[in-house]
Motif scaffolding. Structure first.
Motif, PDB file in Angstrom:
ATOM      1  N   GLY A   1      50.004  30.988  41.082  1.00  0.00           N
ATOM      2  CA  GLY A   1      51.185  31.272  42.070  1.00  0.00           C
ATOM      3  C   GLY A   1      51.530  32.749  42.047  1.00  0.00           C
ATOM      4  N   HIS A   2      52.439  33.222  42.738  1.00  0.00           N
ATOM      5  CA  HIS A   2      53.009  34.565  42.975  1.00  0.00           C
ATOM      6  C   HIS A   2      53.833  35.000  41.450  1.00  0.00           C
ATOM      7  CE1 HIS A   2      54.205  38.361  44.681  1.00  0.00           C
ATOM      8  NE2 HIS A   2      55.308  38.132  44.419  1.00  0.00           N
ATOM      9  N   MET A   3      54.401  34.100  40.919  1.00  0.00           N
ATOM     10  CA  MET A   3      55.144  34.444  39.808  1.00  0.00           C
ATOM     11  C   MET A   3      54.428  34.012  38.418  1.00  0.00           C
ATOM     12  SD  MET A   3      58.092  35.217  41.224  1.00  0.00           S
ATOM     13  CE  MET A   3      59.214  35.276  39.869  1.00  0.00           C
TER      14      MET A   3
ATOM     15  N   ASP B   1      49.920  33.922  29.760  1.00  0.00           N
ATOM     16  CA  ASP B   1      49.366  34.737  28.610  1.00  0.00           C
ATOM     17  C   ASP B   1      48.004  35.340  28.873  1.00  0.00           C
ATOM     18  OD1 ASP B   1      51.536  34.250  26.937  1.00  0.00           O
ATOM     19  OD2 ASP B   1      50.381  32.750  25.818  1.00  0.00           O
ATOM     20  N   GLU B   2      47.076  34.714  29.823  1.00  0.00           N
ATOM     21  CA  GLU B   2      46.006  35.439  30.206  1.00  0.00           C
ATOM     22  C   GLU B   2      46.265  36.425  31.251  1.00  0.00           C
ATOM     23  OE1 GLU B   2      43.072  34.766  28.858  1.00  0.00           O
ATOM     24  OE2 GLU B   2      44.126  33.427  27.348  1.00  0.00           O
ATOM     25  N   VAL B   3      47.163  36.333  32.091  1.00  0.00           N
ATOM     26  CA  VAL B   3      47.555  37.447  33.036  1.00  0.00           C
ATOM     27  C   VAL B   3      47.973  38.610  32.174  1.00  0.00           C
ATOM     28  CG1 VAL B   3      48.942  38.168  34.913  1.00  0.00           C
ATOM     29  CG2 VAL B   3      47.907  35.829  34.875  1.00  0.00           C
TER      30      VAL B   3
ATOM     31  N   ILE C   1      46.620  52.567  39.096  1.00  0.00           N
ATOM     32  CA  ILE C   1      47.328  51.559  39.634  1.00  0.00           C
ATOM     33  C   ILE C   1      46.550  50.102  39.236  1.00  0.00           C
ATOM     34  CG2 ILE C   1      48.208  50.056  41.523  1.00  0.00           C
ATOM     35  CD1 ILE C   1      49.054  53.018  42.731  1.00  0.00           C
ATOM     36  N   LEU C   2      47.103  49.069  38.811  1.00  0.00           N
ATOM     37  CA  LEU C   2      46.345  47.787  38.867  1.00  0.00           C
ATOM     38  C   LEU C   2      47.064  46.887  39.725  1.00  0.00           C
ATOM     39  CD1 LEU C   2      44.713  45.683  37.188  1.00  0.00           C
ATOM     40  CD2 LEU C   2      46.420  45.420  35.897  1.00  0.00           C
ATOM     41  N   ILE C   3      46.313  46.234  40.503  1.00  0.00           N
ATOM     42  CA  ILE C   3      46.854  45.215  41.595  1.00  0.00           C
ATOM     43  C   ILE C   3      46.168  43.659  40.865  1.00  0.00           C
ATOM     44  CG2 ILE C   3      46.641  44.166  43.608  1.00  0.00           C
ATOM     45  CD1 ILE C   3      46.830  47.020  44.836  1.00  0.00           C
ATOM     46  N   VAL C   4      46.798  43.123  40.504  1.00  0.00           N
ATOM     47  CA  VAL C   4      46.467  41.770  39.891  1.00  0.00           C
ATOM     48  C   VAL C   4      46.854  40.706  40.666  1.00  0.00           C
ATOM     49  CG1 VAL C   4      46.585  40.048  37.973  1.00  0.00           C
ATOM     50  CG2 VAL C   4      46.648  42.554  37.400  1.00  0.00           C
ATOM     51  N   GLU C   5      45.947  39.794  41.312  1.00  0.00           N
ATOM     52  CA  GLU C   5      46.150  38.866  42.255  1.00  0.00           C
ATOM     53  C   GLU C   5      45.785  37.463  41.810  1.00  0.00           C
ATOM     54  OE1 GLU C   5      44.248  39.237  46.450  1.00  0.00           O
ATOM     55  OE2 GLU C   5      43.170  37.544  45.682  1.00  0.00           O
ATOM     56  N   SER C   6      46.712  36.665  42.162  1.00  0.00           N
ATOM     57  CA  SER C   6      46.327  35.094  41.644  1.00  0.00           C
ATOM     58  C   SER C   6      46.097  34.374  43.298  1.00  0.00           C
ATOM     59  CB  SER C   6      47.765  34.426  41.460  1.00  0.00           C
ATOM     60  OG  SER C   6      48.588  34.287  42.154  1.00  0.00           O
ATOM     61  N   GLU C   7      45.377  33.474  43.016  1.00  0.00           N
ATOM     62  CA  GLU C   7      44.533  32.878  44.048  1.00  0.00           C
ATOM     63  C   GLU C   7      45.789  32.266  45.305  1.00  0.00           C
ATOM     64  OE1 GLU C   7      40.730  30.084  44.681  1.00  0.00           O
ATOM     65  OE2 GLU C   7      42.032  29.712  43.031  1.00  0.00           O
TER      66      GLU C   7
ATOM     67  N   TYR D   1      41.621  46.411  41.335  1.00  0.00           N
ATOM     68  CA  TYR D   1      41.886  45.250  41.892  1.00  0.00           C
ATOM     69  C   TYR D   1      41.355  44.152  41.273  1.00  0.00           C
ATOM     70  CZ  TYR D   1      42.064  41.694  45.781  1.00  0.00           C
ATOM     71  OH  TYR D   1      42.443  40.488  46.633  1.00  0.00           O
ATOM     72  N   VAL D   2      42.272  43.212  40.459  1.00  0.00           N
ATOM     73  CA  VAL D   2      41.741  42.340  39.825  1.00  0.00           C
ATOM     74  C   VAL D   2      42.143  40.874  40.313  1.00  0.00           C
ATOM     75  CG1 VAL D   2      41.808  41.027  37.468  1.00  0.00           C
ATOM     76  CG2 VAL D   2      41.448  43.739  37.717  1.00  0.00           C
ATOM     77  N   ARG D   3      41.087  39.965  40.676  1.00  0.00           N
ATOM     78  CA  ARG D   3      41.526  38.479  41.191  1.00  0.00           C
ATOM     79  C   ARG D   3      41.272  37.643  39.941  1.00  0.00           C
ATOM     80  NH1 ARG D   3      37.618  37.075  44.875  1.00  0.00           N
ATOM     81  NH2 ARG D   3      39.080  35.775  45.837  1.00  0.00           N
ATOM     82  N   MET D   4      42.613  36.939  39.783  1.00  0.00           N
ATOM     83  CA  MET D   4      42.491  36.344  38.448  1.00  0.00           C
ATOM     84  C   MET D   4      41.633  35.044  38.660  1.00  0.00           C
ATOM     85  SD  MET D   4      44.411  37.472  36.203  1.00  0.00           S
ATOM     86  CE  MET D   4      44.200  36.302  34.710  1.00  0.00           C
TER      87      MET D   4
END
Length: 76
Positions: free
Chosen positions: A50-52, A60-62, A8-14, A38-41
């Protein structure tokens, strides 16, 4: 579902409304024996956001981060 055998990958934006507790979700899954990354952008050089993800200027980077993770961690 069998999460123990599924990475599982959890990607988070600030600025995501999940940001304050994504680390808790990660720890919970890890304690249950699930392989979680767990990746914090913001740690990848992309602060804010944001969340979206798909609507962000750096979408593109995400996508690149997620794609590279999939190539490394998901087998066919």
């Amino acid at each position: 579902p069998d999460f123990e055998n599924s990475p599982i990958l959890i990607v988070e934006s600030e600025s995501s409304f999940y940001a304050p507790y994504n680390h808790c979700t990660t720890k919970y899954l890890q304690q249950a024996g699930v392989t979680v990354d767990y990746v914090r952008m913001q740690d990848q050089g992309f602060p804010g956001g944001g969340h979206m993800f798909m609507a962000e200027l750096d979408s593109d980077e995400v996508a690149r981060v997620a794609f590279e993770w999939i190539q490394t961690n998901v087998s066919e």
